[in-house]
Scaffold this motif. Structure first.
Motif, PDB file in Angstrom:
ATOM      1  N   ALA A   1      -7.715   3.969   6.796  1.00  0.00           N
ATOM      2  CA  ALA A   1      -7.571   3.611   8.384  1.00  0.00           C
ATOM      3  C   ALA A   1      -7.672   2.082   8.478  1.00  0.00           C
ATOM      4  CB  ALA A   1      -8.947   4.221   9.009  1.00  0.00           C
ATOM      5  N   GLY A   2      -7.172   1.615   9.665  1.00  0.00           N
ATOM      6  CA  GLY A   2      -7.236   0.246  10.098  1.00  0.00           C
ATOM      7  C   GLY A   2      -6.859  -0.550   9.138  1.00  0.00           C
TER       8      GLY A   2
ATOM      9  N   LEU B   1      -3.450  -0.689   6.176  1.00  0.00           N
ATOM     10  CA  LEU B   1      -2.607  -1.842   6.151  1.00  0.00           C
ATOM     11  C   LEU B   1      -2.337  -2.135   4.452  1.00  0.00           C
ATOM     12  CD1 LEU B   1      -3.172  -3.953   9.318  1.00  0.00           C
ATOM     13  CD2 LEU B   1      -1.341  -2.312   8.985  1.00  0.00           C
ATOM     14  N   MET B   2      -3.511  -2.317   3.791  1.00  0.00           N
ATOM     15  CA  MET B   2      -3.511  -2.813   2.531  1.00  0.00           C
ATOM     16  C   MET B   2      -2.902  -1.461   1.524  1.00  0.00           C
ATOM     17  SD  MET B   2      -4.777  -5.860   2.463  1.00  0.00           S
ATOM     18  CE  MET B   2      -4.014  -5.758   4.048  1.00  0.00           C
ATOM     19  N   ALA B   3      -3.214  -0.531   1.836  1.00  0.00           N
ATOM     20  CA  ALA B   3      -2.628   0.683   1.273  1.00  0.00           C
ATOM     21  C   ALA B   3      -1.105   0.987   1.574  1.00  0.00           C
ATOM     22  CB  ALA B   3      -3.566   2.025   1.627  1.00  0.00           C
ATOM     23  N   LEU B   4      -0.753   0.815   2.801  1.00  0.00           N
ATOM     24  CA  LEU B   4       0.612   0.784   3.138  1.00  0.00           C
ATOM     25  C   LEU B   4       1.705  -0.241   2.441  1.00  0.00           C
ATOM     26  CD1 LEU B   4       2.897   1.976   5.075  1.00  0.00           C
ATOM     27  CD2 LEU B   4       2.219  -0.037   6.620  1.00  0.00           C
ATOM     28  N   ALA B   5       1.113  -1.360   2.158  1.00  0.00           N
ATOM     29  CA  ALA B   5       1.681  -2.498   1.522  1.00  0.00           C
ATOM     30  C   ALA B   5       1.874  -2.153   0.172  1.00  0.00           C
ATOM     31  CB  ALA B   5       1.232  -4.036   1.761  1.00  0.00           C
ATOM     32  N   ASP B   6       1.179  -1.449  -0.362  1.00  0.00           N
ATOM     33  CA  ASP B   6       1.078  -1.235  -1.993  1.00  0.00           C
ATOM     34  C   ASP B   6       2.074  -0.042  -1.998  1.00  0.00           C
ATOM     35  OD1 ASP B   6      -0.028  -2.184  -4.586  1.00  0.00           O
ATOM     36  OD2 ASP B   6      -0.466   0.066  -4.644  1.00  0.00           O
ATOM     37  N   ALA B   7       1.807   0.816  -1.218  1.00  0.00           N
ATOM     38  CA  ALA B   7       2.816   2.159  -1.401  1.00  0.00           C
ATOM     39  C   ALA B   7       4.114   1.803  -1.256  1.00  0.00           C
ATOM     40  CB  ALA B   7       2.273   3.088  -0.306  1.00  0.00           C
TER      41      ALA B   7
ATOM     42  N   GLY C   1      -1.262   6.999  12.141  1.00  0.00           N
ATOM     43  CA  GLY C   1       0.292   6.824  11.921  1.00  0.00           C
ATOM     44  C   GLY C   1       0.478   5.365  11.708  1.00  0.00           C
ATOM     45  N   VAL C   2       1.521   4.943  11.036  1.00  0.00           N
ATOM     46  CA  VAL C   2       1.809   3.727  10.923  1.00  0.00           C
ATOM     47  C   VAL C   2       2.164   2.846  11.905  1.00  0.00           C
ATOM     48  CG1 VAL C   2       3.572   1.920   9.836  1.00  0.00           C
ATOM     49  CG2 VAL C   2       2.821   4.276   8.432  1.00  0.00           C
ATOM     50  N   PRO C   3       1.364   1.738  12.375  1.00  0.00           N
ATOM     51  CA  PRO C   3       1.138   1.079  13.718  1.00  0.00           C
ATOM     52  C   PRO C   3       2.622   0.656  14.061  1.00  0.00           C
ATOM     53  CG  PRO C   3       0.191  -0.044  12.140  1.00  0.00           C
ATOM     54  CD  PRO C   3       0.301   1.011  11.370  1.00  0.00           C
TER      55      PRO C   3
END
Length: 308
Positions: free
Chosen positions: A66-67, A71-77, A98-100
């Protein structure tokens, strides 16, 4: 006089410093955050090996957070398909709320355990979930980890505090003990830096173990633009020891598959290259051992024939 708690651990609060000193304090906090990963290297390494094993067996790696941690997890994925051609179907992205979009990321979504439970229904037995939470107590992250484990998946927990609920609920617990933030509570700063480093290390080591890196080169990249096609040409040329034009021709013949193109450029025919990669689980080095001696012999014979 009341003392501000946001003291950076080094004296005056950041908003009381000169511009230059404030920048120095921020940089020092990020450097210290990166150092926090050093004591977790064994766990980070184990996480990379686990992700490689799961992905190699056809399972899915799920990122949940979350939060700012999300964003860190999203960038890596989102980097995995381009860097290592991990199939998008083997990557799950689960971010609270969800993705902001539009720059809006409501804070209340991190408390939504029910949303996490729904999201975790996508997790299957023999998948792996990488769950990230700076505090290690975020309700969304905890609920996702609990459901993922109950569904038979392995859980890698990343938190910026030791002995937290998330780490206790994880099969591999990565504790990144970062210092208080220069802006108190803003975990996008040092905590986010440490998380990004750990996530990068996990996914990169997984790519290495899957055979997607050769001599430090992205041998399994997805060359879907001009820059990356040029990079693919350079990679094939360097590994196979051929001219750029020959590397480019091999890439065109193989549909811009850099591993196949390298083997073709080194002397294998396409069917042989495909068979070698299948037999060696996509590890290029093992394949090259089979064809480089043959290529050298062929070249020697050709040279001798020309000299007669």
């Amino acid at each position: 006089m009341q003392t501000d708690r946001s003291q950076c651990g080094r004296g005056a609060a950041i908003d009381q410093l000169s511009d230059r000193d404030a920048m120095s304090a921020m940089l020092a906090s990020h450097i210290a955050a990166l150092e926090s990963a050093r004591s977790a290297i064994a766990d980070i390494s184990a996480a990379g090996a686990l992700v490689a094993r799961i992905v190699g067996a056809g399972g899915t790696v799920h990122y949940a957070a979350a939060g700012s941690s999300g964003l860190m997890a999203l960038a890596d994925a989102c980097e995995l398909p381009g860097t290592f051609q991990i199939p998008p179907g083997q990557i799950g992205i689960h971010m609270a709320g969800g993705v902001p979009t539009g720059g809006v990321m409501p804070g209340s979504t991190e408390d939504d355990r029910e949303d996490a439970v729904r999201a975790a229904r996508a997790v299957k037995e023999n998948d792996v979930a990488i769950v990230v939470s700076a505090s290690g107590t975020t309700p969304y992250a905890l609920a996702f980890a609990e459901v993922a484990r109950a569904r038979g998946a392995s859980v890698i927990g990343i938190a910026n505090a030791a002995n937290t609920a998330l780490l206790e609920a994880s099969d591999i617990a990565i504790s990144l003990n970062t210092a208080p933030e220069v802006v108190e509570g803003s975990t996008r700063l040092a905590a986010g830096t440490a998380q990004k480093a750990a996530l990068n290390m996990i996914s990169t080591q997984a790519g290495v173990l899957l055979g997607h890196v050769h001599d430090g080169l992205m041998i399994n990249l997805n060359p879907d633009n001009i820059k990356l096609r040029q990079r693919a040409t350079d990679i094939v040329s360097r590994i196979a020891g051929v001219a750029a034009d020959d590397a480019d021709e091999a890439l065109r013949r193989t549909g811009y598959n850099a591993k196949l193109a390298t083997l073709v450029a080194a002397g294998a025919d396409l069917s042989e290259a495909q068979a070698l990669l299948t037999r060696n689980n996509g590890h290029l080095r093992a394949c090259l051992h089979h064809i480089i001696p043959k290529t050298k012999n062929q070249n020697t014979t050709s040279i001798q024939g020309r000299n007669q």
